[in-house]
Design an enzyme around this catalytic site. Structure first.
Site, PDB file in Angstrom:
ATOM      1  N   GLN A  30       0.827  -1.209   0.000  1.00  0.00           N
ATOM      2  CA  GLN A  30       0.000   0.000   0.000  1.00  0.00           C
ATOM      3  C   GLN A  30       0.860   1.256   0.000  1.00  0.00           C
ATOM      4  O   GLN A  30       0.332   2.359  -0.105  1.00  0.00           O
ATOM      5  CB  GLN A  30      -0.901   0.011   1.249  1.00  0.00           C
ATOM      6  CG  GLN A  30      -1.878  -1.150   1.310  1.00  0.00           C
ATOM      7  CD  GLN A  30      -2.679  -1.181   2.585  1.00  0.00           C
ATOM      8  OE1 GLN A  30      -2.700  -2.195   3.275  1.00  0.00           O
ATOM      9  NE2 GLN A  30      -3.371  -0.107   2.926  1.00  0.00           N
TER      10      GLN A  30
ATOM     11  N   ARG B 233      -8.421  -1.020   8.261  1.00  0.00           N
ATOM     12  CA  ARG B 233      -9.426  -0.086   7.781  1.00  0.00           C
ATOM     13  C   ARG B 233      -9.789   0.938   8.851  1.00  0.00           C
ATOM     14  O   ARG B 233     -10.964   1.160   9.150  1.00  0.00           O
ATOM     15  CB  ARG B 233     -10.665  -0.842   7.286  1.00  0.00           C
ATOM     16  CG  ARG B 233     -11.430  -0.018   6.239  1.00  0.00           C
ATOM     17  CD  ARG B 233     -12.464  -0.771   5.470  1.00  0.00           C
ATOM     18  NE  ARG B 233     -13.060   0.134   4.503  1.00  0.00           N
ATOM     19  CZ  ARG B 233     -13.868  -0.232   3.525  1.00  0.00           C
ATOM     20  NH1 ARG B 233     -14.188  -1.501   3.368  1.00  0.00           N
ATOM     21  NH2 ARG B 233     -14.358   0.641   2.692  1.00  0.00           N
ATOM     22  N   CYS B 234      -8.766   1.505   9.447  1.00  0.00           N
ATOM     23  CA  CYS B 234      -9.016   2.571  10.413  1.00  0.00           C
ATOM     24  C   CYS B 234      -7.785   3.421  10.542  1.00  0.00           C
ATOM     25  O   CYS B 234      -6.706   3.037  10.148  1.00  0.00           O
ATOM     26  CB  CYS B 234      -9.446   2.009  11.759  1.00  0.00           C
ATOM     27  SG  CYS B 234      -8.111   1.423  12.781  1.00  0.00           S
TER      28      CYS B 234
ATOM     29  N   GLU C 263     -12.991   4.369   5.844  1.00  0.00           N
ATOM     30  CA  GLU C 263     -12.985   3.514   7.028  1.00  0.00           C
ATOM     31  C   GLU C 263     -14.102   3.825   8.021  1.00  0.00           C
ATOM     32  O   GLU C 263     -14.323   3.054   8.950  1.00  0.00           O
ATOM     33  CB  GLU C 263     -11.652   3.666   7.734  1.00  0.00           C
ATOM     34  CG  GLU C 263     -11.495   5.058   8.329  1.00  0.00           C
ATOM     35  CD  GLU C 263     -10.080   5.358   8.752  1.00  0.00           C
ATOM     36  OE1 GLU C 263      -9.164   4.998   8.008  1.00  0.00           O
ATOM     37  OE2 GLU C 263      -9.911   5.936   9.814  1.00  0.00           O
TER      38      GLU C 263
END
Ligand code: CDP
Length: 789
Positions: free
Chosen positions: A223, A373-374, A743
């Site tokens: 990523q 996802r945060c 998110e």
């Protein structure tokens, strides 16, 4: 691969995007790491430890090397010869690439076999003989902190315990005073269990070292390609890998969700093998390896306390956390924030006094602490505050919606200074909750619940009114391994008025190819279909910190707008030259400059672009290009209000989510369809830990659910119908008024579901049930409370 055209009307929702675009559906390169095939490529498979904690007495590679087609067996000893057997983690701790004497968790990499194909490599793995001397693993962080616990990190000189760090923020004294003076105090132990990212593609890479050029190219599931290139150069510079000779390409990676930010040993071993052998080496882990050995998320044990007046005014919040980091602190947090953005834990409420402290410990489990996802631990913070607010409502006999409304930060209070140091940019919390309540028919549901309760039926309504903090980050406070967090856009307008834009971020399915093109189209008037978007190749893209923690729109999205503004500044000069007018007399309207008062005297951006290469004013640099590195002045603070309704079977404990309304606010929306998709996916990833997911270990550190047979992921069958809507409260500091969104639902959904289940059972004396809330846990409550039918 171009996706189908859609008829999404940008701006149709009343947002400030004026131009209708042929919004393309999510495009990708259509090429995954596993699709990369190079001539002479070898394959790698990994020997993994069956024990969570053991001494390695010997490794015999003779039988493996004897297999035809096996080229090499790489051990820790081999890597030690190049000083590559340890590497830094993103939090500046140290992590083994391959062990030389001790393994620290089950499934840890022990050796790697390089062979002609994947099958021979797997045979080689079977043939490597490792003699272990198992030791008693320390699996529980509360045992790890005991005075007589064995010290796990004996590699660290002078280490006498398993403590990693202590972190605190807020005013302990003032908070204590507020607790002393308060009418009511509620306390709850809240555990957010260890879970794992389950992206569609597992991790892998193809490392290809060209001995003639001395250049290393790595296709990998990352990523953050630029940060990886710098880290590889820093770690392996001493063996000749210097940064200009390293190219990292991140193709389509099948979802990242934070799990593809860290550097895993497999990548490093594949790179080292390619350099040593001089051939390309492919490594792609299988599903169980991914689940058992890669970085985890959450694993926070929180003691949460909230103080309030009898009338319900929240006065003070205090949270004490024990964090289990596994055998090394490999959390993907900015350096200054070992607990990430946990200090957003005062949430959407005007709480003047707050203090939070945390202690992190080593255990014999896989490392991590990734931001699944945060935004770096915001999920944990939101769960803590949204659960304790419901506990307070129960204690005071108040409706949880009413109590939230009473304590919300009000729209006129923004920018709002939180007790734990953040300046919230904008928000309208009452509007979001009110809309959610109207949409779901809150009052009617409460009446229905009352009647059902009288009949002995179990129905619950749960609210979560969360505030997020995304867009890392202002570089003065945010970095990864010292590299400042900003992001970038490099924009080139070709002579015929078409464009290419490259970014430092990396889409993993979020649709950057669509939304970045839309931003540029909106700012310049070039149709988005004529703008090529590229990310993920360090040889071509400008430097950036990558995509995670919903940072792309707040950073690179802003960089796109700023680069387009620079293009417009130059275009104005060229237009003035073409129109024989002064620059000050020109006005911009999407796609053209015209002379004030004479709209027919105009030059389109395409005409201007052509002139930039064929007829530019003398003295002005030819060409039409701009680059912008955007360093945001603040984070953005998206928010939302979710309401969940559950029905519970009194006999089996089965939980049915009857309705789930999600109102999100991410400021101005660039592409409504993509935002809708992000919210749907995120809600399902919030349902997952709320009701299904948890990595479970026994006392020896054996993982008990290391495959998808036992580690439950919700499918469409378990997923309820998400009812979504958005409000729009623009960010005052973002050039487009946008905030991140990806998110929010993963963060906001779990407490809404937990609150609904607890609400259904609260009259039985239930105050909290830790997620995942399974039918079995509810059934146990029935047994304890004697409430079974
Ligand atoms: O960093 P990441 O791409 O995961 O998160 P994001 O910035 O929240 O963006 C996710 C997707 O939603 C991107 O394609 C954004 O451009 C899009 N988005 C949008 O259309 N409008 C917003 N206000 C925020 C995001």
């Amino acid at each position: 691969m171009n996706g189908p055209k859609t008829s999404v009307e940008v701006g149709g929702m009343g947002h400030n995007i004026k131009r209708k675009e042929d919004a393309r559906f999510i495009r990708g390169q259509g090429k995954y790491t596993d699709d990369v095939v190079l001539p002479g490529m070898l394959h790698m498979d990994i020997v993994r430890s069956p024990y969570a904690y053991a001494k390695i007495k010997s490794i015999n590679t003779d039988n493996a090397m004897a297999i035809p087609g096996v080229h090499a067996v790489i051990t820790g000893e081999v890597l030690e010869g190049y000083n590559l057997h340890w590497m830094p983690t993103l939090m500046s701790d140290t992590q083994m690439v391959l062990p030389t004497d001790t393994v620290m968790y089950q499934s840890q990499e022990v050796a790697a076999v390089i062979a002609d194909d994947r099958y021979i490599a797997a045979d080689g793995v079977e043939a490597v003989e490792v003699e272990y001397e198992p030791m008693q693993a320390v699996v529980d962080p509360f045992k790890a902190m005991e005075a007589d616990a064995p010290v796990l990190r004996t590699d660290k000189e002078g280490k006498t315990d398993n403590h990693i760090w202590h972190w605190e923020t807020g005013d302990a004294e003032k908070t204590e005073e507020a607790f002393q003076a308060a009418d009511v105090v509620v306390k709850e132990k809240v555990y957010l269990p260890r879970i794992h990212v389950a992206s569609i593609e597992t991790c892998g890479c193809v490392a290809s070292f060209d001995p003639v050029e001395g250049k290393l190219t790595v296709w990998m599931t990352t990523q953050a390609p630029h940060a990886i290139r710098t880290v590889v150069a820093l770690v392996a510079g001493h063996v000749g890998l210097s940064e200009e000779k390293i190219r990292i390409i991140s193709p389509d990676i099948g979802g990242g969700f934070g799990g593809k930010v860290p550097v895993y040993p497999g990548y490093v071993i594949a790179i080292a093998s390619s350099v040593v052998i001089g051939k390309p080496v492919k490594w792609v882990e299988d599903r169980s390896e991914n689940l058992q050995a890669d970085s985890f998320a959450r694993d926070y044990h929180m003691d949460v306390e909230l103080a309030a007046s009898n009338s319900g005014k929240m006065e003070a919040l205090r949270i004490k956390t024990v964090a289990d980091h596994g055998y090394t602190d490999a959390a993907a947090n900015p350096s200054k924030y070992p607990a990430g953005m946990f200090s957003i834990c005062t949430g959407s409420y005007d709480i003047k006094n707050a203090f939070t402290e945390m202690d992190a410990y080593y255990t014999n489990k896989p490392p991590g602490g990734i931001a699944y996802r945060c935004s770096f631990r915001v999920t944990e913070a939101v769960h803590a505050i949204e659960r304790i607010v419901d506990v307070l409502a129960l204690k005071l006999g108040r409706d949880p919606a009413d109590l939230r409304m009473q304590n919300f930060i009000q729209p006129e209070d923004f920018p709002y200074q939180s007790a734990l140091g953040w300046e919230y940019d904008s928000g309208n919390y009452p509007r979001a909750l009110k809309l959610a309540m109207e949409k779901i028919g809150y009052e009617e549901l409460r009446r229905e619940q009352k009647e059902k309760r009288e009949r002995g039926e179990l129905m619950g309504i749960g609210i979560s009114s969360f505030t997020e903090i995304v867009g890392a980050g202002p570089s003065k406070d945010f970095d990864i391994l010292g590299i400042k967090m900003f992001d970038s856009c490099e924009l080139r307008i070709h002579p015929t008025g078409k464009a290419i834009a490259r970014f430092g971020t990396k889409s993993q399915g979020q649709g950057h190819e669509t939304t970045y093109a839309q931003i540029l189209a909106e700012e310049l008037g070039i149709p988005s279909s004529q703008i090529q978007i590229e990310e993920g190749d360090t040889d071509t893209a400008p430097y950036g910190l990558g995509t995670y923690a919903s940072r792309s729109t707040p950073t690179a999205g802003a960089a796109a707008a700023k680069a387009a503004h620079k293009i417009r500044e130059k275009a104005r000069k060229i237009a003035a030259h073409l129109l024989e007018a002064s620059e000050e007399d020109l006005e911009w309207e999407v796609g053209k400059f015209f002379v004030k008062g004479s709209p027919e005297q105009a030059k389109t951006i395409q005409e201007i672009a052509f002139a930039a290469y064929t007829n530019h004013p003398q003295g002005l640099e030819p060409g039409l290009e701009a680059t912008h590195y955007y360093d945001p002045p603040n984070m953005t603070f998206p928010f939302g209000s979710y309401i969940c309704v559950v029905d519970i079977d009194r006999k089996t404990g089965e939980i049915k989510i009857r309705r789930f309304v999600a109102i999100d606010d991410c400021g101005n929306i660039i592409n409504p369809m993509i935002v809708e998709g992000q919210i749907h996916g995120g809600l399902t990833q919030g349902l997952a830990p709320a009701m299904y997911e948890e990595l479970i270990y026994d006392e020896q550190g054996n993982i008990l659910n290391g495959s998808f047979m036992d580690y439950l992921l919700p499918t469409s069958v378990e997923t309820p119908n998400w009812e979504t809507e958005q409000t729009v409260t623009p960010s005052p500091h973002h050039p487009l008024g946008a905030k991140g969104v990806a998110e929010s639902p993963t963060v906001g959904a779990p407490p809404a579901i937990a609150n609904a289940v607890v609400d259904a059972l609260s009259h039985l004396g239930v105050e909290n049930i830790d997620i995942p809330i399974t039918p079995f846990k509810v059934w146990q409550v029935f047994q304890e409370k004697g409430a079974a039918a």
